[in-house]
Design a protein around this motif. Structure first.
Motif, mmCIF file in Angstrom:
data_model
loop_
_atom_site.group_PDB
_atom_site.id
_atom_site.type_symbol
_atom_site.label_atom_id
_atom_site.label_comp_id
_atom_site.label_asym_id
_atom_site.label_seq_id
_atom_site.Cartn_x
_atom_site.Cartn_y
_atom_site.Cartn_z
ATOM 1 N N THR A 93 -21.181 -34.616 10.802
ATOM 2 C CA THR A 93 -20.882 -34.507 9.378
ATOM 3 C C THR A 93 -19.808 -33.485 9.050
ATOM 4 N N GLY A 94 -19.507 -32.591 10.004
ATOM 5 C CA GLY A 94 -18.560 -31.519 9.742
ATOM 6 C C GLY A 94 -19.154 -30.357 8.977
ATOM 7 N N VAL A 95 -20.450 -30.414 8.709
ATOM 8 C CA VAL A 95 -21.126 -29.374 7.941
ATOM 9 C C VAL A 95 -21.446 -28.178 8.831
ATOM 10 N N THR A 96 -21.156 -26.984 8.333
ATOM 11 C CA THR A 96 -21.528 -25.755 9.033
ATOM 12 C C THR A 96 -22.860 -25.270 8.482
ATOM 13 N N PHE A 97 -23.770 -24.889 9.361
ATOM 14 C CA PHE A 97 -25.097 -24.458 8.938
ATOM 15 C C PHE A 97 -25.488 -23.175 9.651
ATOM 16 N N ARG A 98 -26.398 -22.426 9.044
ATOM 17 C CA ARG A 98 -26.904 -21.194 9.648
ATOM 18 C C ARG A 98 -28.083 -21.513 10.550
ATOM 19 N N LEU A 99 -28.283 -20.656 11.544
ATOM 20 C CA LEU A 99 -29.368 -20.896 12.491
ATOM 21 C C LEU A 99 -30.748 -20.613 11.904
ATOM 22 N N ASP A 100 -30.790 -19.972 10.726
ATOM 23 C CA ASP A 100 -32.091 -19.752 10.100
ATOM 24 C C ASP A 100 -32.422 -20.863 9.104
ATOM 25 N N GLU A 101 -31.779 -22.004 9.257
ATOM 26 C CA GLU A 101 -32.093 -23.169 8.429
ATOM 27 C C GLU A 101 -33.572 -23.537 8.634
ATOM 28 N N PRO A 102 -34.362 -23.586 7.548
ATOM 29 C CA PRO A 102 -35.815 -23.768 7.694
ATOM 30 C C PRO A 102 -36.226 -25.017 8.455
ATOM 31 N N GLU A 103 -35.531 -26.125 8.256
ATOM 32 C CA GLU A 103 -35.948 -27.368 8.912
ATOM 33 C C GLU A 103 -35.897 -27.232 10.432
ATOM 34 N N ALA A 104 -34.812 -26.642 10.944
ATOM 35 C CA ALA A 104 -34.689 -26.475 12.390
ATOM 36 C C ALA A 104 -35.700 -25.454 12.910
ATOM 37 N N LEU A 105 -35.863 -24.328 12.192
ATOM 38 C CA LEU A 105 -36.842 -23.326 12.601
ATOM 39 C C LEU A 105 -38.251 -23.917 12.632
ATOM 40 N N ARG A 106 -38.529 -24.775 11.665
ATOM 41 C CA ARG A 106 -39.866 -25.390 11.586
ATOM 42 C C ARG A 106 -40.108 -26.294 12.792
ATOM 43 N N TRP A 107 -39.091 -27.063 13.183
ATOM 44 C CA TRP A 107 -39.254 -27.934 14.343
ATOM 45 C C TRP A 107 -39.461 -27.112 15.613
ATOM 46 N N VAL A 108 -38.710 -26.035 15.764
ATOM 47 C CA VAL A 108 -38.877 -25.172 16.941
ATOM 48 C C VAL A 108 -40.305 -24.623 16.976
ATOM 49 N N HIS A 109 -40.807 -24.182 15.827
ATOM 50 C CA HIS A 109 -42.183 -23.667 15.736
ATOM 51 C C HIS A 109 -43.186 -24.740 16.134
ATOM 52 N N VAL A 110 -43.050 -25.919 15.563
ATOM 53 C CA VAL A 110 -43.990 -27.004 15.836
ATOM 54 C C VAL A 110 -43.942 -27.403 17.307
ATOM 55 N N GLY A 111 -42.732 -27.493 17.867
ATOM 56 C CA GLY A 111 -42.619 -27.844 19.279
ATOM 57 C C GLY A 111 -43.282 -26.822 20.187
ATOM 58 N N GLU A 112 -43.185 -25.559 19.804
ATOM 59 C CA GLU A 112 -43.797 -24.491 20.591
ATOM 60 C C GLU A 112 -45.322 -24.581 20.528
ATOM 61 N N VAL A 113 -45.855 -24.692 19.328
ATOM 62 C CA VAL A 113 -47.317 -24.745 19.172
ATOM 63 C C VAL A 113 -47.886 -25.980 19.866
ATOM 64 N N ASP A 114 -47.251 -27.109 19.641
ATOM 65 C CA ASP A 114 -47.720 -28.356 20.256
ATOM 66 C C ASP A 114 -47.671 -28.272 21.776
ATOM 67 N N SER A 115 -46.631 -27.653 22.296
ATOM 68 C CA SER A 115 -46.475 -27.569 23.752
ATOM 69 C C SER A 115 -47.527 -26.668 24.384
ATOM 70 N N TYR A 116 -47.718 -25.479 23.828
ATOM 71 C CA TYR A 116 -48.728 -24.582 24.378
ATOM 72 C C TYR A 116 -50.117 -25.214 24.313
ATOM 73 N N LEU A 117 -50.420 -25.827 23.176
ATOM 74 C CA LEU A 117 -51.748 -26.408 22.998
ATOM 75 C C LEU A 117 -51.960 -27.610 23.919
ATOM 76 N N SER A 118 -50.957 -28.483 24.001
ATOM 77 C CA SER A 118 -51.078 -29.674 24.833
ATOM 78 C C SER A 118 -51.245 -29.314 26.299
ATOM 79 N N VAL A 119 -50.414 -28.408 26.803
ATOM 80 C CA VAL A 119 -50.496 -28.026 28.211
ATOM 81 C C VAL A 119 -51.827 -27.336 28.509
ATOM 82 N N ALA A 120 -52.268 -26.454 27.612
ATOM 83 C CA ALA A 120 -53.531 -25.751 27.828
ATOM 84 C C ALA A 120 -54.707 -26.721 27.919
ATOM 85 N N ARG A 121 -54.765 -27.652 26.995
ATOM 86 C CA ARG A 121 -55.908 -28.575 26.980
ATOM 87 C C ARG A 121 -55.864 -29.523 28.176
#
Length: 269
Positions: A98-126
């Motif tokens: 798109t040519g759009v410049t964005f900041r790394l603290d964009e909530p949507e991306a941070l939220r996905w990183v958070h969800v991927g982390e929680v899901d990964s730790y929980l899935s592997v542990a179980r």
């Protein structure tokens, strides 16, 4: 009153996060992160992934952040979070689609990183056999809302239960893909950017990466262009259980990090 940080000895997080098998969860979390185009481009455009010193320094910083966030005092967690938020706020990346410049603290991306982390730790542990009831799994996800706040997200903007976690991932799937400018993680693992002192570990990196891939949902493996069959799921679960059982035979003084050993003493008390 003792300051045990944002989790503490009564938390499910303390019981789960010290297990060595969670290293696979950490790798899986990075693979989940890599399927969010903006999150991945933010990393690609702001780090030299194939520079051994830069890649290792980034890994060390990330590992230390996870340790402090999990086991540090509230003051230590706040300092670490403030540093991460400051870095994310000043770094930008450009979306080539798109040519759009964005900041790394964009909530949507941070939220996905958070969800991927929680899901990964929980899935592997179980799947590895770390004993967690359904209620404890929900508690783990809810506890990690506190971790989301550390990186600048509102607690109520991230999932608070396993069901909410699954719903969020399902809703995000249409926007996920592996961006063409990124090198495939399996190919990278064949020549892992490790500093000279750790080059003896290079032979195990492809196997560890392959196991992390195998623990991903089938749809995620397909996005990486890899086979996705029930047989792969069974192999991943069996391998995780075997590794976790084998690690359980290693004395605690060796198996657990100093922070995890301290957490275990506090939980026992």
């Amino acid at each position: 009153m003792s300051d045990h940080g944002i989790f503490g000895p009564r938390s499910v997080t303390w019981r789960v996060m010290g297990e060595p098998i969670l290293l696979v969860g950490g790798f899986r979390a990075l693979l989940m992160q890599g399927l969010h185009p903006r999150a991945m481009r933010g990393v690609l455009q702001n780090s030299a992934l194939m520079d051994p010193q830069e890649a290792w320094s980034r890994f060390v910083r990330t590992t230390e952040f996870v340790r402090v966030r999990t086991y540090g005092t509230r003051a230590e967690v706040e300092r670490a979070g403030r540093r991460v938020r400051k870095i994310h706020a000043r770094l930008t990346a450009t979306d080539p689609d798109t040519g759009v410049t964005f900041r790394l603290d964009e909530p949507e991306a941070l939220r996905w990183v958070h969800v991927g982390e929680v899901d990964s730790y929980l899935s592997v542990a179980r799947r590895a056999g770390v004993g967690l009831s359904d209620a404890e799994a929900d508690a783990f996800v809810d506890e990690w809302r506190r971790a989301a706040e550390v990186v600048g997200l509102a607690a109520d903007s991230v999932p608070g239960s396993v069901a909410e976690l699954r719903d969020y991932i399902e809703a995000a799937r249409p926007g996920l893909r592996f961006v063409p400018e990124a090198a495939h993680p399996l190919r990278l693992s064949l020549n892992a950017p490790l500093p000279r002192l750790l080059t003896p570990l290079k032979p195990v990196m492809p196997a560890l990466t392959l196991l992390a891939f195998a623990t991903l949902p089938r749809w995620a493996r397909r996005l990486y262009g890899l086979p996705a069959t029930p047989v792969g799921d069974l192999w991943a679960t069996a391998t995780l259980r075997t590794l976790h059982t084998g690690l359980g035979l290693v004395p605690g003084q060796v198996r657990y990090s100093p922070a995890a050993r301290r957490a275990h003493r506090l939980m026992a008390a």
